[in-house]
Design a protein around this motif. Sequence first.
Motif, PDB file in Angstrom:
ATOM      1  N   TYR A  43       2.230 -12.328  -0.813  1.00 56.00           N
ATOM      2  CA  TYR A  43       2.128 -11.220  -1.293  1.00 56.00           C
ATOM      3  C   TYR A  43       0.894 -10.792  -0.754  1.00 56.00           C
ATOM      4  CZ  TYR A  43       1.880  -7.689  -4.881  1.00 56.00           C
ATOM      5  OH  TYR A  43       1.850  -6.359  -5.499  1.00 56.00           O
ATOM      6  N   GLU A  44       0.764 -10.015   0.466  1.00 57.93           N
ATOM      7  CA  GLU A  44      -0.147  -9.521   1.098  1.00 57.93           C
ATOM      8  C   GLU A  44      -0.544  -8.054   0.587  1.00 57.93           C
ATOM      9  OE1 GLU A  44      -2.564  -9.260   5.487  1.00 57.93           O
ATOM     10  OE2 GLU A  44      -0.474  -9.681   5.346  1.00 57.93           O
ATOM     11  N   VAL A  45      -1.815  -7.537   0.246  1.00 58.84           N
ATOM     12  CA  VAL A  45      -2.003  -6.397  -0.363  1.00 58.84           C
ATOM     13  C   VAL A  45      -3.074  -5.881   0.577  1.00 58.84           C
ATOM     14  CG1 VAL A  45      -1.118  -6.887  -2.514  1.00 58.84           C
ATOM     15  CG2 VAL A  45      -3.411  -7.068  -2.084  1.00 58.84           C
ATOM     16  N   ARG A 101      -6.539 -11.207   1.578  1.00 58.33           N
ATOM     17  CA  ARG A 101      -5.778 -10.105   1.355  1.00 58.33           C
ATOM     18  C   ARG A 101      -4.315 -10.482   0.323  1.00 58.33           C
ATOM     19  NH1 ARG A 101      -4.665  -6.264   6.022  1.00 58.33           N
ATOM     20  NH2 ARG A 101      -3.362  -5.485   4.608  1.00 58.33           N
ATOM     21  N   ARG A 102      -4.407 -11.720   0.227  1.00 60.28           N
ATOM     22  CA  ARG A 102      -3.126 -12.355  -0.566  1.00 60.28           C
ATOM     23  C   ARG A 102      -3.473 -12.282  -1.992  1.00 60.28           C
ATOM     24  NH1 ARG A 102       0.638 -13.457   2.969  1.00 60.28           N
ATOM     25  NH2 ARG A 102      -0.181 -14.062   5.160  1.00 60.28           N
ATOM     26  N   ALA A 134      10.306 -13.481  -2.665  1.00 60.45           N
ATOM     27  CA  ALA A 134      10.274 -13.095  -1.281  1.00 60.45           C
ATOM     28  C   ALA A 134      10.734 -14.228  -0.201  1.00 60.45           C
ATOM     29  CB  ALA A 134       8.774 -12.645  -0.925  1.00 60.45           C
ATOM     30  N   SER A 135      10.540 -15.388  -0.638  1.00 65.99           N
ATOM     31  CA  SER A 135      10.835 -16.523   0.407  1.00 65.99           C
ATOM     32  C   SER A 135      11.849 -17.282  -0.090  1.00 65.99           C
ATOM     33  CB  SER A 135       9.652 -17.464   0.571  1.00 65.99           C
ATOM     34  OG  SER A 135       9.184 -17.918  -0.531  1.00 65.99           O
ATOM     35  N   PHE A 164      16.967 -14.963  -5.249  1.00 63.21           N
ATOM     36  CA  PHE A 164      16.522 -13.982  -6.057  1.00 63.21           C
ATOM     37  C   PHE A 164      16.503 -12.670  -5.225  1.00 63.21           C
ATOM     38  CE2 PHE A 164      14.318 -17.923  -7.325  1.00 63.21           C
ATOM     39  CZ  PHE A 164      14.815 -17.855  -8.694  1.00 63.21           C
ATOM     40  N   PHE A 165      16.427 -11.504  -5.925  1.00 61.77           N
ATOM     41  CA  PHE A 165      16.359 -10.337  -4.976  1.00 61.77           C
ATOM     42  C   PHE A 165      14.747 -10.226  -4.874  1.00 61.77           C
ATOM     43  CE2 PHE A 165      20.211  -9.423  -7.664  1.00 61.77           C
ATOM     44  CZ  PHE A 165      21.179  -9.019  -6.518  1.00 61.77           C
ATOM     45  N   SER A 166      14.406  -9.551  -3.715  1.00 57.58           N
ATOM     46  CA  SER A 166      13.127  -9.318  -3.272  1.00 57.58           C
ATOM     47  C   SER A 166      12.986  -8.026  -2.632  1.00 57.58           C
ATOM     48  CB  SER A 166      12.480 -10.374  -2.405  1.00 57.58           C
ATOM     49  OG  SER A 166      11.336 -10.181  -1.894  1.00 57.58           O
ATOM     50  N   TYR A 167      12.336  -7.071  -3.183  1.00 59.26           N
ATOM     51  CA  TYR A 167      12.281  -5.590  -2.879  1.00 59.26           C
ATOM     52  C   TYR A 167      11.394  -5.684  -1.403  1.00 59.26           C
ATOM     53  CZ  TYR A 167      11.331  -0.578  -2.969  1.00 59.26           C
ATOM     54  OH  TYR A 167      11.362   0.902  -2.569  1.00 59.26           O
ATOM     55  N   ARG A 168      10.496  -6.586  -1.534  1.00 55.96           N
ATOM     56  CA  ARG A 168       9.619  -6.796  -0.318  1.00 55.96           C
ATOM     57  C   ARG A 168      10.212  -7.317   0.796  1.00 55.96           C
ATOM     58  NH1 ARG A 168       3.611  -7.763   0.728  1.00 55.96           N
ATOM     59  NH2 ARG A 168       3.538  -6.362  -0.893  1.00 55.96           N
ATOM     60  N   ALA A 169      10.964  -8.320   0.609  1.00 56.69           N
ATOM     61  CA  ALA A 169      11.634  -9.058   1.525  1.00 56.69           C
ATOM     62  C   ALA A 169      12.734  -8.528   2.201  1.00 56.69           C
ATOM     63  CB  ALA A 169      11.974 -10.528   1.242  1.00 56.69           C
TER      64      ALA A 169
END
Length: 263
Positions: A174-176, A196-197, A226-227, A232-237
């Motif tokens: 989770y980098e922001v 930035r995580r 995300a990994s 699972f579902f991941s919007y980011r990945a």
Amino acid sequence: MTLLTDARVGGGVSFAFTERTGGVSRGDFASLNLGSSCGDDPAAVAENRRRALAAIGAGDLAGRLVCPRQVHGARVVGVTSSDDASVRAAQREAEAGADAVVCTARDVPVLLCFADCVPVVLVAPGGFAVAHSGWRGTMARISAATVRALCEATGAAAEDVRAYVGPHVLVDDYEVSEELAASFASEFGPQVVRGRRLDLSRAIALTLEEEGVAPDAVAWCAASTASSTDRFFSYRAEGGSCGRHGALACMRAGDVNGEARGL
């Protein structure tokens, strides 16, 4: 279908965090998509929700499901009565926009949907709550607001609350932006960021502890959405095109508990 749950919950509360398998949706939404606003076939979503509810012993209550339109805020909706008119009113209120539901009524299931944000289930004697804590909700301390609302509704103290934090994007994935990381460090302390995580888990843990929930009363799912897109579902990945897994709970007239798997 795999459910991540905890058999120690009593008082008739049954809850689960779902994975993405065991449903009927196809394509990007395969297969147990529980989200109704991501573009999936509504009939498939309805069948997936029916299966998920059946898995926690609430398959006969699909018409009474309270599933808010999530708005990444900090609004909490309460369900205090199981009569039909009250349930319909709660459904309408939730659909107007909310990110947490507190329920003290029996035979009223609650579902919130996720694809990286943090699911939080709270259980106290006499009721339960389900909250959606993305970065905005975490910053607004929605978990604290939900603990307070649950305690007010049940008469319980914060030390009586058990918290269950479900699958979400973990810090390594989770980098922001620098600005957002700095805002979280200012609000929660430097321990919630690594460069930035962003560590939403840590921020929520601090929030729950500040509200009076004992650290040893909080259970965590260690998987990062995300990994772990096989689970699972991941919007980011998945580039924004995916379904939604869920956190769902219900307090039945009897003492219904799921089998503990994976927390």
